[in-house]
Design an enzyme around this catalytic site. Structure first.
Site, short mmCIF file in Angstrom:
data_model
loop_
_atom_site.label_atom_id
_atom_site.label_comp_id
_atom_site.label_asym_id
_atom_site.label_seq_id
_atom_site.Cartn_x
_atom_site.Cartn_y
_atom_site.Cartn_z
N HIS A 77 0.87 -1.18 0.00
CA HIS A 77 0.00 0.00 0.00
C HIS A 77 0.91 1.23 0.00
CE1 HIS A 77 -3.59 -2.42 1.17
NE2 HIS A 77 -2.68 -3.15 1.79
N ASP A 167 -8.80 -5.30 -1.75
CA ASP A 167 -8.03 -5.46 -0.51
C ASP A 167 -8.13 -4.24 0.40
OD1 ASP A 167 -6.33 -6.64 1.41
OD2 ASP A 167 -4.73 -5.36 0.70
N HIS A 194 -9.00 -10.38 0.18
CA HIS A 194 -8.73 -10.13 1.59
C HIS A 194 -9.87 -10.85 2.31
CE1 HIS A 194 -8.19 -7.37 5.21
NE2 HIS A 194 -9.39 -7.85 5.40
N HIS A 247 -2.44 -12.51 2.09
CA HIS A 247 -2.02 -12.59 3.50
C HIS A 247 -2.77 -13.61 4.36
CE1 HIS A 247 -5.42 -9.92 3.83
NE2 HIS A 247 -4.76 -8.85 3.46
N ASP A 320 2.27 -6.88 2.50
CA ASP A 320 1.14 -6.06 2.97
C ASP A 320 1.67 -4.78 3.61
OD1 ASP A 320 -1.42 -5.23 3.44
OD2 ASP A 320 -1.80 -6.60 5.11
N HIS A 324 1.65 3.95 8.16
CA HIS A 324 0.76 4.87 8.88
C HIS A 324 1.60 5.89 9.63
CE1 HIS A 324 -3.04 2.98 8.08
NE2 HIS A 324 -2.56 1.80 8.44
ZN LIG Z 1 -5.72 -7.04 3.23
#
Ligand SMILES: [Zn+2]
Length: 438
Positions: A77, A167, A194, A247, A320, A324
């Site tokens: 991400h 996801d 997901h 995942h 993954d 943050h």
């Molecule tokens: Zn996910």
């Protein structure tokens, strides 16, 4: 300070020859493992072998270190567009190449969601300009990831989507999932799930188990993952198509995948380094930096994942990577955001599987190179003549301590800060260009 360079904005000249000498060249796809030389010309691998007798513009003594295909991380991400204070294509890809990764697949839960050709055009143009590695992306299965109406998969695929997922969120509606399989079948791409039943998760924040009980917080049960996997596999069996489980965190979901593979269904599964390295009790130590979705599970689940890696049931390792900022993490367990950064720690954490004799080096590297490449139909993840010169030079034995403050990622949310690890990427090559050097 590490050296960084942009492979596409500042490309290598077409005829520049670089000779990597005295390297332990490993190609996991063909099980090639020899000390020798590798020559790149421009952005391609020209040749490799014991002794090439080649003249080059630049020679690099690899000192017997492992030279392997650049790693491919099919779950990141990068928060671009929309949350570029947490990460963007520049910082995310810098962080990736520092971890030996030469290609990534972004997840579509950006803002706006990657559900239009326009967003894919943005991603392609922007990453050519500012990214240090190859950047690909999944398209969203449903418009705005609302789980209701399918996105225009055909156009998105033409625009570059390597598969489809919502996801961040599961596709809860079974009929939508059925249609997604139907459409994706003609495109021969994966529907990546997901897997989480939101009703069973019931706003839980960590694994439902001894630690959630101890802390008095709501937990996410294992069945939250496995019931969706079982449902998806039933639909897959009826409709056809390709399914990829993102995942995987539980032994039950893994069992379901095993049965599906035994039946001959077109199924693949990835696992993230944190799930095979840690278990739920890490939450007591790392607090919100050990909060991710799916959560760290029990010791039994962790063992099942390691066994799945060993047996070959698990196809790929993917991070993954979920950056943050501090504000999103300096909260209670219940309120903090899910996710940890991962691209800079994937290789050293995964190398533990090799050092602990669970996997051979080619077996381990396959899960981060040729196997993920196959899942996304990517022409890469291998060392072959005229193949792309995307490479990583790995020092297997250097012992070091992870220091999250030194991450090239904009975010530092990792439970692995201060972890002692063994092995790391010391040089990363993308499109023939040395883009990272420690
Ligand atoms: Zn996910």
């Amino acid at each position: 300070m590490p050296i960084l360079d942009l492979p596409y904005q500042n490309p290598i000249s077409k005829d520049k020859k670089i000779l990597y000498k005295n390297a332990r060249i490993i190609d996991p796809k063909t099980n090639y493992d020899q000390i020798g030389e590798l020559l790149t010309i421009g952005d391609k691998i020209a040749d490799f072998g014991k002794n090439l007798n080649a003249k080059a513009d630049q020679e690099i003594d690899c000192r017997g270190l492992v030279l392997a295909p650049g790693l491919i991380d099919i779950q990141v991400h990068f928060r671009d567009p929309g949350q570029t204070h947490k990460e963007d294509l520049a910082s995310g890809s810098a962080s990736a190449v520092a971890g030996g990764i030469t290609a990534v697949v972004c997840q579509p839960n950006t803002n706006p969601v990657l559900d239009s050709v326009l967003t894919f055009d943005y991603l392609r143009l922007k990453s050519r300009e500012i990214a240090y590695c190859n950047v690909m992306a999944y398209g969203a299965i449903t418009k705005s990831m609302k789980g209701e109406e399918l996105s225009d998969m055909n156009s998105l695929h033409q625009a570059g989507a390597v598969g489809f997922t919502d996801d961040g969120l599961p596709v809860m509606n079974a009929n939508v999932m059925r249609r997604a399989f139907e459409y994706s079948k003609n495109l021969n791409v994966v529907i990546a799930q997901h897997a989480e039943d939101l009703n069973l998760s019931n706003k839980g924040c960590i694994n439902e188990g001894i630690v959630s009980l101890e802390l008095g917080v709501r937990g996410i049960p294992n069945i939250s993952e496995s019931v969706i996997v079982e449902r998806d596999l039933s639909i897959l069996e009826a409709v056809g198509g390709r399914y990829h489980l993102l995942h995987c965190s539980t032994s039950q979901a893994l069992d379901a995948i095993r049965r599906a593979k035994e039946k001959g269904l077109n199924v693949t599964v990835e696992v993230s380094p944190h799930h095979f390295t840690l278990s739920e009790d890490q939450v007591l130590i790392s607090k919100t930096n050990a909060k991710m979705n799916p959560p760290l599970r029990s010791k039994e689940d962790r063992s099942a994942l390691i066994a799945g890696l060993k047996s070959g049931l698990i196809d790929a390792i993917a991070t993954d990577h979920a950056p943050h900022d501090l504000i999103s993490k300096e909260k209670t367990l219940e309120e903090a955001s899910f996710g940890i950064v991962g691209v800079e720690t994937m290789l050293p954490l995964s190398l533990a599987l090799y050092h602990n004799k669970i996997l051979t080096l080619p077996q381990l590297l396959a899960k981060m190179t040729c196997n993920p490449a196959k899942i996304i139909n990517y022409d890469g993840g291998e060392i072959k003549k005229l193949g792309r010169a995307d490479l990583v030079l790995i020092d297997l034995d250097c012992e070091w301590k992870i220091d999250s403050s030194k991450f090239l990622s904009k975010s530092k949310n990792s439970p692995f800060d201060n972890f002692n690890v063994k092995g790391r990427a010391v040089m990363t090559v993308v499109a023939g260009k040395i883009v990272y050097s420690l």
